[in-house]
Design an enzyme around this catalytic site. Structure first.
Site, PDB file in Angstrom:
ATOM      1  N   CYS A 182      30.561  24.339  43.660  1.00  0.00           N
ATOM      2  CA  CYS A 182      29.684  25.460  44.043  1.00  0.00           C
ATOM      3  C   CYS A 182      29.078  26.164  42.837  1.00  0.00           C
ATOM      4  O   CYS A 182      28.250  27.061  43.006  1.00  0.00           O
ATOM      5  CB  CYS A 182      30.463  26.443  44.903  1.00  0.00           C
ATOM      6  N   HIS A 320      28.651  35.912  44.117  1.00  0.00           N
ATOM      7  CA  HIS A 320      28.951  34.642  44.771  1.00  0.00           C
ATOM      8  C   HIS A 320      29.356  34.941  46.219  1.00  0.00           C
ATOM      9  O   HIS A 320      28.905  34.268  47.135  1.00  0.00           O
ATOM     10  CB  HIS A 320      30.064  33.916  44.022  1.00  0.00           C
ATOM     11  N   HIS A 353      26.813  29.322  53.009  1.00  0.00           N
ATOM     12  CA  HIS A 353      27.212  28.882  51.667  1.00  0.00           C
ATOM     13  C   HIS A 353      26.601  27.502  51.443  1.00  0.00           C
ATOM     14  O   HIS A 353      27.040  26.519  52.050  1.00  0.00           O
ATOM     15  CB  HIS A 353      28.736  28.829  51.587  1.00  0.00           C
TER      16      HIS A 353
END
Lengths: 425, 396
Positions: A182, A320, A353
Site C-alpha cells: 500500500c 493513510h 482503499h
C-alpha cells in the site's frame, strides 16, 4: 543538480467516482462517498459485499471501448481484447489514467523520453484461465491447456501495466515498478521526483493502478479479516470511534512530473511542486503498525525536512487512514506529535482503499488544495476517538488556502512513505 | 540510463543451484559444471522445457513460513546472513533495505481447494461457499510482493529507507536504489536482497512456447549460449544479498565495489543489444571482462557481442555464469555481484559451461577457465519485457 525541482503538470484518475480526474475532484468537493455494493462479480455470499468499485459495467473490455478516445493507439485494443488482457481492470485503469495525465499535461513528442515510475499490486490470476489447467485433482499446465501465445503468466505478470502504458504512450525512458504494497503509489511518485532532482530524467510519468475487486482479491482480504464486517456503504470510517476495518477500492492515478524550469519553458500548467519525500520502515510486525507511530513520524519529519520546511508550514495532512483500529491510532499519534492540530482527512471512506494505488489517488486528491483551495473531507466520520487526538476534517471538505500539504502511505509490514506537495508559484 | 556511483560491498550471501558458498560455487563454475537437470519441482514431462536449475534443499525452518513462500524465505535467509557477515554496519534508522523481486507466481497448491469446486469463471452465486472460504487465512500475505522485505526488516531492525521493486531486472534496480540512498546520505548501510524463480509452471510454459527456453531433454544436450547452435536458456532460481556502504565508511571491510544501472527499452521480448551495450558503456572504465546476458539465441548472442565490442573492444573476455547456474531472472545482478567478485579475487575466470563451438564474432567466449590479473568486470542481465540490468564489479 542543485536547484532542480519536480513539478506536477498533468493528472489522470480512475476511481469509484468514475473515469477522469474531474470525477474524483467533483466527488470529493461535493463531500460524497462512492462506496457501494460490489457489482463486478456476485459477492452476495462473501463476508465483504461493498467496495469502492469503478462504475463501469461488467468487463474491462467495455471500459476500454467506452474510453477508446483517450488512448493514442486504439488499434491495439482489438488485439489486446483477443489476448484477454483487457479483463485485467488494473491494466485498463492504469492506461486510462496515464493517457489522461499525458493529455492533461499537453505532452507531445518532446516528452516521449519520459521515464516511468509505477506502483502496482498483486498480479491478477484469472479464474477462467486457471480452471482450464485443472484435470480432476491434478494441475496440468501444458501447451494444449491454454489458448494463445499469452498464457497465464503473461496476463498476470506484475509489470504488465507498466509495459502497456509504455507501449501506448511510446515512452522511451527507464521503467521502475514499485511493489511495496500500500506504499507503492506514494513510493512511485517519490521516486519520480528523485529522478528529476538528481537529473536522471526531465520528465517522468508516475503513479499507480490496482484492482482487487475480484473474487480472489475480495476473498483473500476477507480471509485476512482486514475489511469492515459491515456490508454497508458507510463501513469505512477513518478515525471514527466506531471504525472497524477497511473497504476495498480500485482505480488509478497518474501524474506527469517534470523539471520545473523545463515545464515553465514549455508553458505547462503547474499543479503542484513535489517539495519533499521520505521512506522509512517500522521493523515491528507483519500485520500491525508500530503502535507509537514513531517510524511513520520519522517519514513525515524527513519529508518535511527535505522540503526545507518546518512542521508548521504544513497546512493539511492527507492521512493513510485505513479505518482499521490500530492503523488509525498509530498514525494519529504520529500526526499529532509532529503537526499538532493540523487539518487532517482520509479519503478512504469515499473511494475505499486502493491498495497499491492508494498513495497515488490520495496525492491526486491533495491537488484540490491548490486548484480549488479545498481540503478533502473524511466520509462517514462522525464520532471523534480520544485515541486519535487530531483535527479530523468531517465528511464535508474544508474551504481553506494552504501552501503545503503532506500525504502518507503506509504499506504492509511497515513500509512508510510521506510526500510533501507545495502550491506552485 | 545513469548509474548511482560506486559503493562498497561489506557482506554477501547467496543460494544458487550450484550451492550456497561463493568460493565453492566458483570452483564448480571453474570446472564447467552445469546445474541443469530434469525438473524436480513438478512433473514437466509434457512441457516444451523440461529442464531446470533449482536450489538444492529447502529453506531453514522458520516462523515466517506462515507468511512467506519458499523463494522469499531463501531471500530472507541470505539477507540476514549478508548482514551478519558485514560485521557491524549501521543499524536502525541508518540501515536501509532494498529488495528486488522477480515476480509473483500463481501458487497452484494454494488455489486448488478454491478452484476445484468453482464453476464457470467464478462469477456465479456461491463462489465463497464453493471454495473461497477455504483460502488460507494468510493467502493474501503469501501473495504480497513485499512480504519478505517487510519481515526481514523486522528481523534485522532495518528502519531506514526501503522499497521493493519488481521485474526481471529487479536485482539491478534494487542495487541502484540502494546506491542512490547511500549517495544522498539517507542511510549509512543498505541491505540489498533479490530472489526469483523461473521454475514455475506458468513461467516454464510461456518460456517454452516462446522458444526462449531450451527443449533439450538432458543437461548434456543443452547447447551453451554463444555457441553457434544455441537454442534457449535453462530456467533457474536464486536468492542473493549484499550489504552496501559508502567506500569511505567501509574502509578495509570492503570486499568489493559495485556500480549498478538498470533500464527498459520498450521491447516486449528481451531488450535490444543496443540497450545492453548502452548500459555497459555507462559503467565501463577500461574493463576487458564481461559476463554477458547469455540469452542462448544465435541471433541475439551475435548481436549482443557486436554491440559490446563497440564498448569493450573486440578481444574482451566473454563469460556466461548463467550457462552454469541457469537463468536467474530478477536475482541475476546480485548473484553476479557476488560471483564475479569471487572470481576476480581468485584470479580465475570460469568458462562458459558446455561451450564447444563458439560462434564467430568479436569478444572472446571462454571455452576453458583462464587466469586473470584484472581487478574489475562488467555484468549484464536481461529479461522480458525489455528489462536490462548492468553492474561493474571491482575488487580491492
Amino acid at each position: 543538480m542543485a536547484g532542480r525541482r519536480a513539478v506536477i503538470t498533468g493528472v489522470g484518475a480512475v476511481s469509484a467516482f468514475g473515469v477522469g480526474y474531474d470525477a474524483l475532484a467533483n466527488g470529493l468537493a461535493a463531500g460524497r462517498s462512492a462506496i457501494g455494493p460490489i457489482r463486478n462479480f456476485d459477492a452476495r455470499t462473501f463476508p465483504t459485499r461493498v467496495a469502492g468499485e469503478v462504475p463501469i459495467e461488467k468487463t474491462s473490455a467495455s471500459l476500454l471501448e467506452k474510453h477508446r478516445g483517450v488512448l493514442l493507439h486504439v488499434g491495439e485494443a482489438a488485439a489486446w481484447e483477443h489476448s484477454g488482457l483487457l479483463r485485467d481492470r488494473k491494466v485498463c485503469f492504469g492506461l486510462i489514467a496515464a493517457a489522461e495525465a499525458w493529455r492533461h499535461a499537453r505532452c507531445g513528442t518532446a516528452e516521449r523520453k519520459a521515464a516511468l515510475s509505477i506502483g502496482l499490486g498483486l498480479e491478477q490470476a484469472f479464474l477462467e484461465d486457471l480452471a482450464t489447467a485443472l484435470d480432476g485433482d491434478e494441475i496440468r499446465v501444458g501447451a494444449g491447456d491454454l489458448a494463445g501465445p499469452e498464457g497465464v503468466r503473461f496476463r498476470s505478470r506484475v509489470d504488465l501495466t507498466a509495459e502497456k502504458i509504455r507501449g501506448v504512450l511510446g515512452l522511451s525512458g527507464r521503467v521502475a515498478v514499485h511493489v511495496s504494497a500500500c506504499a507503492a503509489g506514494g513510493t512511485a511518485v517519490a521516486h519520480a521526483a528523485s529522478q528529476i532532482e538528481r537529473g536522471a530524467a526531465d520528465v517522468v510519468l508516475c503513479g499507480a493502478s490496482d484492482s482487487m475487486v475480484n473474487p480472489l482479491g475480495i476473498g483473500g482480504m476477507s480471509r485476512l479479516g482486514a475489511p469492515s464486517p459491515r456490508a454497508e456503504p458507510s463501513a469505512c470510517r477513518p478515525f471514527d470511534r466506531r471504525r472497524d476495518g477497511l473497504v476495498v477500492g480500485e482505480g488509478a492515478a497518474m501524474f506527469v512530473v517534470e523539471e520545473e524550469s523545463r515545464a515553465r519553458a514549455r508553458g505547462a500548467d503547474l499543479l503542484a511542486v513535489i517539495a519533499g519525500a521520505a521512506t522509512t520502515q517500522d521493523a515491528y510486525r507483519a500485520t500491525a503498525p508500530r503502535p507509537d507511530g514513531s517510524r511513520a513520524l520519522a517519514a513525515m519529519e524527513r519529508a518535511v525536512r527535505r522540503a526545507n520546511l518546518v512542521p508548521s508550514d504544513i497546512g493539511y495532512v492527507n492521512a493513510h487512514g485505513t479505518g482499521t483500529p490500530l492503523n488509525d491510532m498509530a498514525e494519529a499519534k504520529a500526526i499529532h506529535a509532529l503537526f499538532g492540530d493540523v487539518p487532517t482527512s482520509s479519503i478512504k471512506g469515499a473511494v475505499g482503499h486502493l491498495m497499491a494505488a492508494a498513495g497515488a489517488i490520495e496525492l491526486a486528491a491533495c491537488l484540490l488544495a491548490f486548484t480549488r483551495d479545498l481540503l478533502p473531507g473524511t466520509a462517514h466520520f462522525e464520532e471523534p476517538d480520544p485515541e486519535c487526538p487530531i483535527h479530523v476534517i468531517g465528511p464535508q471538505p474544508l474551504k481553506q488556502r494552504v501552501e503545503y500539504v503532506l500525504s502518507n502511505s503506509f504499506g504492509f509490514g511497515g513500509q512508510n512513505v510521506s510526500v510533501v506537495l507545495g502550491r506552485p508559484r | 540510463m545513469t548509474h548511482a556511483g560506486r559503493m562498497a560491498v561489506t557482506g554477501c550471501s547467496l543460494r544458487t543451484p550450484l550451492g550456497d558458498d561463493a568460493a565453492a560455487v566458483l570452483q564448480r563454475l571453474l570446472a564447467g559444471e552445469r546445474a541443469a537437470a530434469p525438473n524436480a519441482h513438478f512433473d514437466a514431462s509434457t512441457y516444451t522445457c523440461r529442464l531446470a536449475a533449482t536450489i538444492p534443499g529447502a529453506p531453514r525452518p522458520t516462523k515466517h513460513r506462515k507468511f512467506v513462500k519458499r523463494m522469499g524465505l531463501f531471500g530472507m535467509e541470505v539477507g540476514a546472513e549478508a548482514l551478519t557477515r558485514a560485521g557491524a554496519p549501521a543499524k536502525g534508522a541508518r540501515l536501509g533495505l532494498f529488495c528486488g523481486y522477480g515476480g509473483l507466481r500463481a501458487h497452484w497448491d494454494d488455489l486448488m481447494p478454491v478452484l476445484e469446486r468453482q464453476t464457470g469463471d467464478a462469477r456465479a452465486t456461491g463462489a465463497w461457499a464453493q471454495g473461497f472460504s477455504l483460502l488460507h487465512p494468510f493467502w493474501m500475505l503469501f501473495h504480497l510482493s513485499n512480504n519478505a522485505h517487510a519481515l526481514l526488516s523486522i528481523d534485522v531492525g532495518g528502519k531506514g529507507d526501503g522499497t521493493t521493486t519488481a521485474g526481471s531486472n529487479a536485482g539491478a534496480q534494487a542495487l541502484r536504489a540502494a546506491s542512490i540512498a547511500l549517495a544522498v546520505g539517507s542511510v549509512d548501510a543498505a541491505l540489498v536482497f533479490a530472489y526469483d524463480s523461473l521454475v514455475e509452471p506458468e513461467t516454464l510454459l510461456s518460456l517454452g512456447m516462446s522458444g526462449a527456453a531450451t527443449s533439450a531433454a538432458t543437461a548434456e544436450a543443452v547447447i551453451a549460449p554463444y555457441d553457434e547452435g544455441a537454442a534457449g536458456i535453462v530456467p533457474g532460481e536464486a536468492a542473493a544479498a549484499v550489504v552496501l556502504e559508502r567506500p569511505d565508511d567501509a574502509g578495509d571491510r570492503a570486499i568489493s565495489f559495485i556500480s549498478a544501472a538498470a533500464t527498459a527499452d520498450g521491447a516486449e521480448g528481451f531488450p535490444s543489444p543496443r540497450a545492453l551495450a548502452s548500459l555497459a558503456a555507462n559503467l565501463a572504465a577500461g574493463d576487458t571482462i564481461v559476463d554477458g546476458a547469455a540469452l542462448a539465441s544465435p541471433e541475439r548472442d551475435t548481436a549482443e557481442r557486436a554491440a559490446l565490442a563497440d564498448v569493450l573492444g573486440p578481444s574482451a573476455a566473454l563469460l556466461a555464469l548463467t550457462a552454469s547456474t541457469g537463468h536467474l531472472g530478477g536475482a541475476t545482478a546480485v548473484v553476479q555481484a557476488i560471483l564475479l567478485a569471487e572470481a576476480l579475487r581468485a584470479g580465475a575466470l570460469p568458462p562458459i559451461a558446455g561451450l564447444d563451438r563458439p560462434s564467430a564474432g568479436p569478444l572472446r567466449p571462454l571455452v576453458r577457465a583462464e587466469e586473470t590479473r584484472a581487478r574489475s568486470a562488467l555484468a549484464l542481465s536481461a529479461g522480458m519485457p525489455g528489462l536490462a540490468g548492468a553492474l561493474r564489479v571491482e575488487v580491492p
